[in-house]
Enzyme design. Structure first.
Site, short mmCIF file in Angstrom:
data_model
loop_
_atom_site.label_atom_id
_atom_site.label_comp_id
_atom_site.label_asym_id
_atom_site.label_seq_id
_atom_site.Cartn_x
_atom_site.Cartn_y
_atom_site.Cartn_z
N SER A 9 0.84 -1.19 0.00
CA SER A 9 0.00 0.00 0.00
C SER A 9 0.88 1.24 0.00
CB SER A 9 -0.88 0.02 1.26
OG SER A 9 -1.42 1.33 1.42
N HIS A 34 -1.04 -1.37 -4.26
CA HIS A 34 -2.33 -1.08 -3.62
C HIS A 34 -2.44 0.42 -3.39
CE1 HIS A 34 -5.87 -2.37 -1.29
NE2 HIS A 34 -5.58 -1.38 -0.47
N ASP A 36 -4.66 3.28 -1.86
CA ASP A 36 -5.78 3.56 -0.95
C ASP A 36 -6.34 4.94 -1.22
OD1 ASP A 36 -4.13 1.61 1.45
OD2 ASP A 36 -6.16 1.26 0.76
N MET A 38 -9.02 7.67 -0.48
CA MET A 38 -9.92 8.01 0.63
C MET A 38 -10.52 9.39 0.38
SD MET A 38 -7.61 6.72 3.82
CE MET A 38 -6.86 5.09 3.80
N HIS A 67 -8.16 0.71 -4.29
CA HIS A 67 -9.15 0.49 -3.22
C HIS A 67 -9.88 1.81 -3.00
CE1 HIS A 67 -9.64 -0.49 1.36
NE2 HIS A 67 -10.81 -0.42 0.73
N MET A 69 -12.19 3.99 -1.20
CA MET A 69 -12.94 4.24 0.03
C MET A 69 -13.66 5.57 -0.17
SD MET A 69 -10.03 2.83 2.62
CE MET A 69 -8.74 2.89 1.37
N MET A 138 -11.13 -6.40 4.97
CA MET A 138 -10.47 -5.41 5.82
C MET A 138 -10.20 -6.01 7.19
SD MET A 138 -10.05 -2.92 3.83
CE MET A 138 -9.32 -1.80 5.04
N ASP A 176 -6.31 -6.77 4.09
CA ASP A 176 -5.77 -5.41 4.12
C ASP A 176 -5.93 -4.79 5.51
OD1 ASP A 176 -6.73 -2.39 2.22
OD2 ASP A 176 -5.27 -2.72 3.82
N GLY A 198 1.32 -1.84 4.21
CA GLY A 198 1.95 -0.53 4.03
C GLY A 198 3.05 -0.36 5.07
C1 DX5 Z 1 -6.90 1.31 5.60
C2 DX5 Z 1 -5.88 1.02 4.52
C3 DX5 Z 1 -4.71 0.31 5.17
C4 DX5 Z 1 -3.53 0.15 4.29
C5 DX5 Z 1 -2.53 -0.84 4.89
O1 DX5 Z 1 -7.97 1.97 5.05
O2 DX5 Z 1 -6.47 0.23 3.49
O3 DX5 Z 1 -5.16 -0.94 5.61
O4 DX5 Z 1 -3.91 -0.27 3.07
O5 DX5 Z 1 -2.04 -0.25 6.00
P1 DX5 Z 1 -1.05 -0.99 7.04
O6 DX5 Z 1 -0.37 -2.12 6.31
O7 DX5 Z 1 -0.09 0.09 7.46
O8 DX5 Z 1 -1.94 -1.47 8.13
ZN ZN Z 2 -6.62 -0.60 1.25
#
Ligand code: DX5
Ligand code: ZN
Length: 219
Positions: A9, A34, A36, A38, A67, A69, A138, A176, A198
């Site tokens: 990520s 990946h 993210d 948001m 992804h 969100m 998730m 994730d 990430g």
């Molecule tokens: C949350 C994100 C995180 C990210 C991964 O919305 O989707 O889960 O991708 O983050 P880490 O690996 O730092 O938990």
């Molecule tokens: Zn994600």
């Protein structure tokens, strides 16, 4: 047995050098990237949009595992497809008509992912399982990297693997949130075949990305 893939990520990457970071991930053996996305509405955080993804597209041939969100998400699907997304994953709660949103992603020749938050049951997507390419489980509440892994979601991973195997379906199971060297093995054993990470990839072992990707894949 599906091949175990790693989807780092970029949420934990250096946002001032994303192009270089993406190249480093490719050289380090990442299977996809990946992203993210948001919107500050569906989740209490705001990250990147289509212009950033478009500018990153030329830096790698790796699949963009996007992804979303975002809520409502339906009208944004086109712009992420046009920006270069390869997999477009949406949250079922974020669209008024999940059937239409799945069809829209497929009509754009992109792979379709559906993401289940920790408190969201499989039932909400059960009737779409034949139509999708990926389920994103998730293991944290969406919105931030660096959160603690929630092991209770592994029951959903196991159940989705069972359903896939008994019904002869082929969707990937991606997990994730909070994935690290301690829990990646149990996530894989439960049935996940794509690991998103990430923090562990960018911050462990003095930021040795290749070592961290190899360790996650091998554990
Ligand atoms: C949350 C994100 C995180 C990210 C991964 O919305 O989707 O889960 O991708 O983050 P880490 O690996 O730092 O938990
Ligand atoms: Zn994600």
């Amino acid at each position: 047995m599906k091949k175990i893939q790693i989807s780092p990520s970029i949420l934990s990457a250096d946002f001032s050098r994303l192009g270089e970071e993406i190249k480093k991930l490719e050289e380090a053996g990442a299977d996809m990237i990946h992203m993210d996305v948001m919107d500050g509405h569906y989740v209490p955080n705001l990250t990147i949009g289509p212009p950033v993804i478009k500018s990153l597209r030329k830096h790698t041939h790796l699949k963009f595992d996007v992804h979303l969100m975002i809520a409502p998400v339906h009208n944004f699907i086109d712009s992420y497809a046009n920006a270069g997304a390869d997999i477009i994953t949406i949250h079922p709660e974020a669209t008024e008509n999940l059937q239409d949103s799945i069809k829209k992603i497929k009509d754009l020749n992109k792979q379709v992912g559906l993401s289940l938050n920790p408190e969201t049951n499989i039932q909400i997507i059960e009737k779409f399982l034949e139509k999708i390419d990926l389920i994103l489980i998730m293991s944290v509440n969406p919105g931030f990297g660096g959160q603690k892994f929630m092991p209770e979601v592994l029951d959903k991973v196991k159940r989705l693997k069972e359903i896939r195997d008994t019904r002869g379906l082929s969707y990937d199971i991606e997990i994730d949130g909070g994935i690290n060297f301690e829990n990646s093995k149990i996530a894989i054993e439960a049935g996940a075949n794509i690991l998103v990470s990430g923090t562990t990839i960018f911050k462990s072992n003095n930021g040795d990305i290749k070592k961290n990707i190899d360790l996650l894949r091998s554990t």
